[in-house]
Design an enzyme around this catalytic site. Structure first.
Site, PDB file in Angstrom:
ATOM      1  N   HIS A 306       0.550  -1.569  -0.133  1.00  0.00           N
ATOM      2  CA  HIS A 306      -0.082  -0.065  -0.477  1.00  0.00           C
ATOM      3  C   HIS A 306       1.004   1.157   0.574  1.00  0.00           C
ATOM      4  CE1 HIS A 306      -3.195   2.991   0.981  1.00  0.00           C
ATOM      5  NE2 HIS A 306      -4.403   2.180   0.790  1.00  0.00           N
ATOM      6  N   ASP A 363      -8.056  -4.771  -0.713  1.00  0.00           N
ATOM      7  CA  ASP A 363      -8.466  -5.516  -1.900  1.00  0.00           C
ATOM      8  C   ASP A 363      -8.502  -7.617  -1.438  1.00  0.00           C
ATOM      9  OD1 ASP A 363      -9.469  -3.409  -2.531  1.00  0.00           O
ATOM     10  OD2 ASP A 363      -7.979  -2.578  -3.678  1.00  0.00           O
TER      11      ASP A 363
HETATM   12  N1  CMC Z   1       4.000  -7.519  -5.317  1.00  0.00           N
HETATM   13  C1  CMC Z   1       5.491  -7.692  -5.590  1.00  0.00           C
HETATM   14  N2  CMC Z   1       6.233  -6.324  -5.121  1.00  0.00           N
HETATM   15  C2  CMC Z   1       5.784  -5.580  -4.793  1.00  0.00           C
HETATM   16  C3  CMC Z   1       4.504  -4.872  -4.496  1.00  0.00           C
HETATM   17  C4  CMC Z   1       2.850  -6.214  -4.621  1.00  0.00           C
HETATM   18  N3  CMC Z   1       2.444  -5.802  -4.795  1.00  0.00           N
HETATM   19  N4  CMC Z   1       3.985  -4.036  -4.035  1.00  0.00           N
HETATM   20  C5  CMC Z   1       4.705  -3.164  -3.652  1.00  0.00           C
HETATM   21  N5  CMC Z   1       6.375  -3.957  -4.483  1.00  0.00           N
HETATM   22  C6  CMC Z   1       7.619  -4.128  -4.570  1.00  0.00           C
HETATM   23  C7  CMC Z   1       7.591  -3.308  -5.386  1.00  0.00           C
HETATM   24  O1  CMC Z   1       8.349  -4.103  -6.541  1.00  0.00           O
HETATM   25  C8  CMC Z   1       9.394  -2.041  -4.772  1.00  0.00           C
HETATM   26  O2  CMC Z   1      10.235  -3.147  -4.835  1.00  0.00           O
HETATM   27  P1  CMC Z   1      12.259  -1.984  -5.394  1.00  0.00           P
HETATM   28  O3  CMC Z   1      11.894  -1.273  -3.819  1.00  0.00           O
HETATM   29  O4  CMC Z   1      12.878  -3.522  -4.714  1.00  0.00           O
HETATM   30  O5  CMC Z   1      12.253  -1.735  -5.928  1.00  0.00           O
HETATM   31  C9  CMC Z   1       9.159  -2.121  -3.605  1.00  0.00           C
HETATM   32  O6  CMC Z   1       7.674  -3.057  -3.474  1.00  0.00           O
HETATM   33  C10 CMC Z   1       8.017  -0.314  -3.242  1.00  0.00           C
HETATM   34  O7  CMC Z   1       6.910  -0.427  -4.107  1.00  0.00           O
HETATM   35  P2  CMC Z   1       6.843   0.595  -4.639  1.00  0.00           P
HETATM   36  O8  CMC Z   1       5.884  -0.163  -6.436  1.00  0.00           O
HETATM   37  O9  CMC Z   1       7.475   2.060  -5.394  1.00  0.00           O
HETATM   38  O10 CMC Z   1       5.174   1.426  -3.517  1.00  0.00           O
HETATM   39  P3  CMC Z   1       4.451   2.155  -4.037  1.00  0.00           P
HETATM   40  O11 CMC Z   1       3.937   2.507  -3.200  1.00  0.00           O
HETATM   41  O12 CMC Z   1       4.296   2.901  -4.835  1.00  0.00           O
HETATM   42  O13 CMC Z   1       2.811   1.110  -4.696  1.00  0.00           O
HETATM   43  C11 CMC Z   1       0.553   0.031  -4.252  1.00  0.00           C
HETATM   44  C12 CMC Z   1       1.820   0.530  -3.529  1.00  0.00           C
HETATM   45  C13 CMC Z   1      -0.242  -0.763  -3.590  1.00  0.00           C
HETATM   46  C14 CMC Z   1       0.847   0.637  -6.320  1.00  0.00           C
HETATM   47  C15 CMC Z   1       1.940  -1.264  -4.821  1.00  0.00           C
HETATM   48  O14 CMC Z   1       2.100  -1.875  -3.484  1.00  0.00           O
HETATM   49  C16 CMC Z   1       1.424  -2.622  -5.574  1.00  0.00           C
HETATM   50  O15 CMC Z   1       1.338  -2.285  -7.178  1.00  0.00           O
HETATM   51  N6  CMC Z   1       0.063  -2.630  -5.318  1.00  0.00           N
HETATM   52  C17 CMC Z   1      -0.357  -4.692  -5.746  1.00  0.00           C
HETATM   53  C18 CMC Z   1      -0.941  -3.822  -5.837  1.00  0.00           C
HETATM   54  C19 CMC Z   1      -3.013  -4.063  -4.617  1.00  0.00           C
HETATM   55  O16 CMC Z   1      -3.226  -4.671  -4.274  1.00  0.00           O
HETATM   56  N7  CMC Z   1      -3.354  -2.525  -5.048  1.00  0.00           N
HETATM   57  C20 CMC Z   1      -4.599  -1.923  -4.071  1.00  0.00           C
HETATM   58  C21 CMC Z   1      -3.930  -1.273  -2.670  1.00  0.00           C
HETATM   59  S1  CMC Z   1      -5.254  -0.896  -1.708  1.00  0.00           S
HETATM   60  C22 CMC Z   1      -6.811  -0.458  -2.193  1.00  0.00           C
HETATM   61  C23 CMC Z   1      -6.344   1.068  -2.702  1.00  0.00           C
HETATM   62  O17 CMC Z   1      -6.804   2.185  -1.828  1.00  0.00           O
HETATM   63  O18 CMC Z   1      -6.789   1.563  -3.963  1.00  0.00           O
END
Ligand code: CMC
Length: 427
Positions: A306, A363
Site C-alpha cells: 500500500h 482488496d
Molecule cells: N508484489 C511484489 N512487489 C511489490 C508489490 C507487490 N504487490 N508492491 C510493491 N512491491 C515492491 C516494488 O517492486 C518495490 O520493490 P523495490 O524497492 O525492490 O523496487 C517496493 O515493493 C516498493 O513498491 P512501490 O511500487 O514503490 O510502492 P508504491 O507505494 O508506489 O505502490 C502499490 C503501492 C499499492 C501501488 C503497490 O504495492 C502495488 O502495486 N500493489 C499491488 C496492487 C494493489 O494491491 N493495489 C491496491 C491498493 S489498496 C486499495 C486502494 O487504496 O486503492
C-alpha cells in the site's frame, strides 16, 4: 521546534512556514516557493506532496490508524451503519436520530432514475465492464439533472448530494443486471439503504427475494471500510476535476474512472483473477511468490502493499475477520480461498515482503467476501465505488467550500530545445 524551514540554494537562503496538522503532522508550506526562488518541486506520484488541508479523514500508515472525522474505523465498522457513516463523512458530525431519518427519507425520495437512462444502458454491449458503464451513466446523469449547483447555498448542495446518493445504487445495480442479462429493477423504499442495494442487485424476476442478513451486514461493513481514504488517486481526481468548477456528477464520474485501475480499486478484481490463474496453473503459490519477487517479471502479488500503510492496513484486519465470519456463516467451501490463505501466510513470512513492508491490503480480502456473496468478479470495483461515494462527495464538498484554487501542477520540461521546422518532403 522551529516553525519555519530554510532552503539554501546558490548562496541564497529562503524561509518557508512549517504548518502542523491536528495530529501533529508537519508540512512545509511552499505556496510562495516559485515566486520567491523561481524553482518548483518535483515529486512524481505526489509521494511527498500534500494537495490540501482536510478535516475529513486521518490516517497514519506507520501506526495503521484510520479515522473518519475523528472516529476510529474499528468503532465505525462495529457500531455505525453505512448511511450514518456517509452523513458523518459528508457533514462532519454523526447524525442525530432526526437528522438520520430525514437524510434517509430525502434519499428515498430521489431514488428514481429517469427511464431514458435505460436507453443509454441499452447502447452498451453486454460484455462492457461495469466500471465503464457506471462511469458513463454517472456522467449521463448530468444531462438528466442539468441544474447548476450554487455551492454557497447549503440547500442546493444538500439536494445534489442526496440526489447522487439516491441514484448511484440504482446505476450500480443496473450495471450488474445488464451484465447478467436481468431486467432492470428499481429499489424498494421500504428497505434500508444497504438492504435495498442487495435486493436491487440480486432480485430475480421469477422468484421471491430472500433476505440474507449475513450478506447485508457484511456489505454494510465493507462499504464503511471503503468510504474514504483521504487523498488517494480517485479522490484526488474528484477534487482536481471539481476544482475547475465542473459539477459534482462530472467529478464523480472521473473518480470512478481513476478507481478502475488495477493499482487502485481495480485491485480487488485483480486479486481474484490472480487467485483463479494460480488455481488453473496447478495451485503452486511458491511459483507465484517467486514471480512477484523477480525484478525481470512484471507480475506483482495483487492485494499486497500500500502506498501509505507500511505496517498493516487496519481495514484489512477488520475485513479479514469479517471474511472468516461470512465464509463460515454462508458455509462456503472454495479452493480459491485455500490459495489465498497460502499466499497470505507465505508472504507474511517472506523476507522480500517483510523488508518492503508489503502486507495484505483491504482488496485482498474484499474480493474473497464479494465472491462468497455471489457478486461477480467484474463487479468488485463497482462495489468499491459504491462504498467510496460518500468520501468522494465529502472531499468535493470540502474542496468547494474552502474555495480551493484550480488544481494545476507544473513540470520540469525535458524535451527538445527550439528547432527549425522541417518540411514534410525533407524528413
Ligand atoms: N508484489 C511484489 N512487489 C511489490 C508489490 C507487490 N504487490 N508492491 C510493491 N512491491 C515492491 C516494488 O517492486 C518495490 O520493490 P523495490 O524497492 O525492490 O523496487 C517496493 O515493493 C516498493 O513498491 P512501490 O511500487 O514503490 O510502492 P508504491 O507505494 O508506489 O505502490 C502499490 C503501492 C499499492 C501501488 C503497490 O504495492 C502495488 O502495486 N500493489 C499491488 C496492487 C494493489 O494491491 N493495489 C491496491 C491498493 S489498496 C486499495 C486502494 O487504496 O486503492
Amino acid at each position: 521546534m522551529s516553525d519555519k524551514a530554510t532552503l539554501q540554494y546558490n548562496g541564497n537562503s529562503y524561509d518557508f512556514p512549517v504548518i502542523k496538522g491536528t495530529e501533529n503532522e508537519l508540512a512545509i508550506d511552499i505556496k510562495k516557493l516559485r515566486a520567491s526562488t523561481g524553482m518548483i518541486t518535483i515529486d512524481p506520484g505526489y509521494k511527498n506532496t500534500g494537495s490540501c488541508e482536510s478535516g475529513i479523514t486521518f490516517l497514519d500508515g506507520e501506526k495503521g490508524i484510520l479515522r473518519y472525522r475523528g472516529y476510529s474505523i474499528e468503532d465505525l465498522a462495529e457500531k455505525a451503519d453505512f448511511l450514518e457513516t456517509a452523513y458523518l463523512l459528508i457533514f462532519g458530525e454523526l447524525p442525530t436520530e432526526e437528522q438520520l431519518s430525514k437524510f434517509d427519507q430525502d434519499i428515498k425520495e430521489q431514488s428514481h432514475v429517469d427511464e431514458d437512462v435505460k436507453k443509454i444502458l441499452d447502447g452498451f454491449p453486454k460484455s462492457a465492464h461495469p466500471m465503464g458503464v457506471l462511469s458513463s451513466l454517472t456522467s449521463a446523469l448530468i444531462a438528466f439533472n442539468p441544474a447548476f449547483v450554487n455551492v454557497s447555498s447549503e440547500e442546493e448542495m444538500y439536494n445534489a448530494i442526496v440526489r447522487i446518493l439516491a441514484k448511484f445504487p440504482v446505476l450500480v445495480s443496473w450495471a450488474l443486471r445488464k451484465n447478467k442479462g436481468l431486467p432492470l429493477d428499481y429499489g424498494d423504499n421500504s428497505l434500508g439503504y444497504v438492504e435495498n442495494i442487495v435486493k436491487m442487485m440480486f432480485r430475480r424476476p421469477n422468484q421471491e427475494y430472500q433476505k440474507n442478513q449475513i450478506v447485508i451486514d457484511a456489505l454494510d461493513k465493507l462499504l464503511i471500510l471503503h468510504a474514504d481514504h483521504e487523498q488517494n488517486c480517485s479522490t484526488s481526481t474528484v477534487r482536481i476535476v471539481g476544482s475547475s468548477h465542473a459539477g459534482l456528477f462530472a467529478s464523480l464520474s472521473a473518480g470512478i474512472s481513476a478507481l478502475w485501475g488495477p493499482l487502485h480499486g481495480g485491485a480487488n478484481q485483480a486479486v481474484l483473477e490472480m487467485l483463479e490463474a494460480i488455481e488453473a496453473d496447478g495451485g503452486d503459490t511458491k511459483k507465484y511468490m517467486a514471480k512477484a519477487k523477480d525484478k525481470n517479471d512484471p507480475f506483482r502479488l495483487m492485494g499486497f502493499g500500500h502506498r501509505v500503510y507500511k505496517n498493516f492496513d487496519p481495514r484489512a484486519r477488520i475485513i479479514k475477520k469479517a471474511a472468516d465470519e461470512v465464509l463460515n456463516d454462508l458455509g462456503v467451501v472454495d479452493p480459491i480461498l485455500d490459495i489465498a490463505k497460502g499466499l497470505e501466510k507465505e508472504a507474511l513470512e517472506d523476507q522480500y515482503f517483510v523488508d518492503r513492508k508489503l502486507y495484505p491490503n483491504v482488496d485482498f480480502y474484499s474480493g474473497i467476501i464479494y465472491r462468497a456473496m455471489g457478486i461477480p468478479t467484474e463487479m468488485f470495483t463497482v462495489m468499491f465505488a459504491l462504498g467510496r461515494l460518500p468520501g468522494w462527495i465529502a472531499q468535493w464538498r470540502e474542496m468547494r467550500l474552502n474555495n480551493e484554487p484550480i488544481g494545476r501542477p507544473r513540470q520540469v520540461y525535458t524535451g527538445a530545445n527550439l528547432r527549425p521546422f522541417v518540411d514534410l518532403g525533407n524528413r
